[in-house]
Design a protein around this motif. Structure first.
Motif, PDB file in Angstrom:
ATOM      1  N   LYS A  19      26.006  33.847  70.501  1.00  0.00           N
ATOM      2  CA  LYS A  19      24.557  33.753  70.608  1.00  0.00           C
ATOM      3  C   LYS A  19      24.551  32.888  69.070  1.00  0.00           C
ATOM      4  CE  LYS A  19      23.662  38.583  71.406  1.00  0.00           C
ATOM      5  NZ  LYS A  19      23.634  39.993  70.317  1.00  0.00           N
ATOM      6  N   VAL A  20      25.440  32.469  68.540  1.00  0.00           N
ATOM      7  CA  VAL A  20      24.470  31.580  67.367  1.00  0.00           C
ATOM      8  C   VAL A  20      24.909  30.216  67.235  1.00  0.00           C
ATOM      9  CG1 VAL A  20      25.917  33.297  66.018  1.00  0.00           C
ATOM     10  CG2 VAL A  20      26.997  31.231  66.748  1.00  0.00           C
ATOM     11  N   PHE A  21      25.457  30.123  68.803  1.00  0.00           N
ATOM     12  CA  PHE A  21      25.863  28.067  69.678  1.00  0.00           C
ATOM     13  C   PHE A  21      24.786  27.921  69.526  1.00  0.00           C
ATOM     14  CE2 PHE A  21      30.728  29.900  71.541  1.00  0.00           C
ATOM     15  CZ  PHE A  21      30.987  29.409  70.510  1.00  0.00           C
ATOM     16  N   PRO A  22      23.864  28.580  70.370  1.00  0.00           N
ATOM     17  CA  PRO A  22      22.486  27.073  70.468  1.00  0.00           C
ATOM     18  C   PRO A  22      21.728  26.879  69.423  1.00  0.00           C
ATOM     19  CG  PRO A  22      21.682  28.995  71.692  1.00  0.00           C
ATOM     20  CD  PRO A  22      23.835  30.000  70.755  1.00  0.00           C
ATOM     21  N   GLU A  23      21.501  25.319  68.968  1.00  0.00           N
ATOM     22  CA  GLU A  23      20.023  25.064  67.669  1.00  0.00           C
ATOM     23  C   GLU A  23      20.501  23.594  68.371  1.00  0.00           C
ATOM     24  OE1 GLU A  23      19.526  26.815  65.070  1.00  0.00           O
ATOM     25  OE2 GLU A  23      18.088  24.388  65.909  1.00  0.00           O
ATOM     26  N   GLU A  24      18.812  23.730  68.638  1.00  0.00           N
ATOM     27  CA  GLU A  24      18.626  22.492  69.603  1.00  0.00           C
ATOM     28  C   GLU A  24      18.529  21.514  67.630  1.00  0.00           C
ATOM     29  OE1 GLU A  24      13.824  22.842  70.963  1.00  0.00           O
ATOM     30  OE2 GLU A  24      14.583  24.036  71.969  1.00  0.00           O
ATOM     31  N   GLU A  25      17.986  21.760  67.144  1.00  0.00           N
ATOM     32  CA  GLU A  25      18.306  21.146  65.884  1.00  0.00           C
ATOM     33  C   GLU A  25      19.347  20.019  65.392  1.00  0.00           C
ATOM     34  OE1 GLU A  25      15.036  20.047  64.611  1.00  0.00           O
ATOM     35  OE2 GLU A  25      14.305  20.868  66.151  1.00  0.00           O
ATOM     36  N   SER A  30      24.260  22.400  70.328  1.00  0.00           N
ATOM     37  CA  SER A  30      25.108  23.653  70.301  1.00  0.00           C
ATOM     38  C   SER A  30      26.083  23.648  68.713  1.00  0.00           C
ATOM     39  CB  SER A  30      26.197  23.562  71.567  1.00  0.00           C
ATOM     40  OG  SER A  30      27.248  24.550  71.634  1.00  0.00           O
ATOM     41  N   PHE A  31      26.498  24.521  68.605  1.00  0.00           N
ATOM     42  CA  PHE A  31      27.978  24.617  67.167  1.00  0.00           C
ATOM     43  C   PHE A  31      28.869  24.704  68.566  1.00  0.00           C
ATOM     44  CE2 PHE A  31      24.295  26.216  64.476  1.00  0.00           C
ATOM     45  CZ  PHE A  31      24.327  25.478  63.370  1.00  0.00           C
ATOM     46  N   VAL A  80      28.537  28.906  60.096  1.00  0.00           N
ATOM     47  CA  VAL A  80      28.196  29.636  61.485  1.00  0.00           C
ATOM     48  C   VAL A  80      28.619  31.047  61.619  1.00  0.00           C
ATOM     49  CG1 VAL A  80      28.298  29.022  63.847  1.00  0.00           C
ATOM     50  CG2 VAL A  80      26.447  27.596  62.139  1.00  0.00           C
ATOM     51  N   LEU A  81      30.263  31.108  61.900  1.00  0.00           N
ATOM     52  CA  LEU A  81      30.207  32.499  62.272  1.00  0.00           C
ATOM     53  C   LEU A  81      30.635  33.847  60.990  1.00  0.00           C
ATOM     54  CD1 LEU A  81      33.312  30.893  63.469  1.00  0.00           C
ATOM     55  CD2 LEU A  81      31.509  31.738  65.242  1.00  0.00           C
ATOM     56  N   GLU A  82      29.989  32.450  59.539  1.00  0.00           N
ATOM     57  CA  GLU A  82      29.761  33.983  58.560  1.00  0.00           C
ATOM     58  C   GLU A  82      29.101  35.404  59.284  1.00  0.00           C
ATOM     59  OE1 GLU A  82      32.395  33.926  56.147  1.00  0.00           O
ATOM     60  OE2 GLU A  82      30.988  35.922  55.099  1.00  0.00           O
ATOM     61  N   PRO A  83      27.939  34.707  59.509  1.00  0.00           N
ATOM     62  CA  PRO A  83      26.869  36.319  59.619  1.00  0.00           C
ATOM     63  C   PRO A  83      27.858  37.600  60.058  1.00  0.00           C
ATOM     64  CG  PRO A  83      25.213  34.924  59.746  1.00  0.00           C
ATOM     65  CD  PRO A  83      27.049  33.782  59.748  1.00  0.00           C
TER      66      PRO A  83
END
Ligand code: HEM
Length: 271
Positions: A19-25, A30-31, A80-83
């Motif tokens: 869920k945390v991978f996609p990030e348009e900006e 992608s992370f 990105v993985l911290e949460p």
């Protein structure tokens, strides 16, 4: 905890990582590539003679390793993985980061890695391996062999397979000083890196940055000096094989990557 429940627990973590991978900006949207690089740099400090370094411990949380110039930009992946660590506090950072790398590979269309958990975090800066073990992209064949074969204990074939991860992601001027992606599909895990390495004519880029190569045709793709070194033996025969046979690359990459994230990890029962 039963085997089944452990597997379920990790499954929940896998789902949250995706869920945390996609990030348009961000970069190419992608992370996943930078998370894969975190797993590799956390593991790639292993020294098989000294039996230290490696993913066990997640020592990149501490200043000595976090501030190694080779790890510039990996705070992005750790943050990105911290949460996910906050949501599942029972998982160690060392397990989370290596699992993150495996999930990233599969999420981008690459092979499944038979990851198992059980790594434990180390809590002091003094636990960090010596700085300067990670490979220097400005160097060539002898350096790649010294790092992968002599220090970490990989075969030449495993070395070539692992560097094939440069099929995804990109270089950042403000991190390594290098610039640009290796392929036109930087969020798709495939054998494109090897195909491009062979198909394009690579020339030194004329610019104010470190020595790197660009493709003559579009000047949009890049190769590091250590990538270009793979065009020569003893690496070349595996580049030829992997460029032609994606499945063979996936099979070899999957076992080499599993070996990488297990380097120095204390033996434990399969979870
Ligand atoms: C000779 C060995 C290697 C060298 C010298 C090297 C060097 C580099 C450099 C300079 C970058 C650019 C970093 C930045 O500016 O953000 C990079 C990115 C990357 N590397 Fe490597 N690397 C090597 C091997 C590997 C291996 C074995 C893997 C994984 C199995 C890997 C995975 C990645 C990934 C996924 C990226 C993209 C990261 C992003 O998009 O943020 N590399 N590498």
């Amino acid at each position: 905890m039963s085997t089944e429940n452990s597997a379920d627990k990790y499954d929940l973590v896998r789902k949250d990582i995706i869920k945390v991978f996609p990030e348009e900006e961000y970069d190419d949207g992608s992370f996943a590539p930078v998370v894969l690089r975190l797993a590799w740099h956390a593991s790639g400090t292993y020294d098989h003679k000294h039996k230290d370094g490696g993913s066990d411990g997640a020592t990149m949380r501490h200043n000595t390793e976090a501030s190694d110039p080779a790890n510039a930009g990996l705070d992005v992946a750790r943050n990105v993985l911290e949460p996910i660590k906050q949501k599942h506090p029972w998982i160690s950072y060392a397990d989370l980061w290596t699992l993150g790398g495996c999930v990233a590979i599969e999420h981008m269309g690459g092979p499944h890695i038979e990851w198992t958990g059980g790594r434990r975090d180390k809590h002091s800066d003094a636990d960090c391996p010596p700085v300067g073990r990670l490979p220097d992209a400005a160097l060539g064949k002898d350096h790649v062999l010294a790092v992968f074969v002599n220090r970490m204990g990989f075969t030449v074939q495993e070395t070539v397979a692992l560097i094939g991860a440069h099929t995804v992601g990109r270089c950042h001027r403000d991190r390594s000083g290098f610039d640009g992606p290796w392929t036109v599909t930087p969020t798709r895990f495939s054998n494109q890196f090897f195909k491009q390495l062979l198909a394009q004519t690579w020339v030194e880029r004329k610019w104010d940055g470190p020595r790197q190569f660009e493709d003559v045709e579009t000047q949009e793709l890049m190769m590091l000096p250590t990538d270009i070194a793979l065009l020569d033996e003893p690496f070349r025969k595996y580049v030829d094989i992997y460029a032609q046979d994606k499945q063979k690359f996936f099979d070899d990459f999957s076992s080499a990557f599993l070996k990488l994230i297990e380097l120095g990890v204390a033996k434990r029962g399969k979870l």
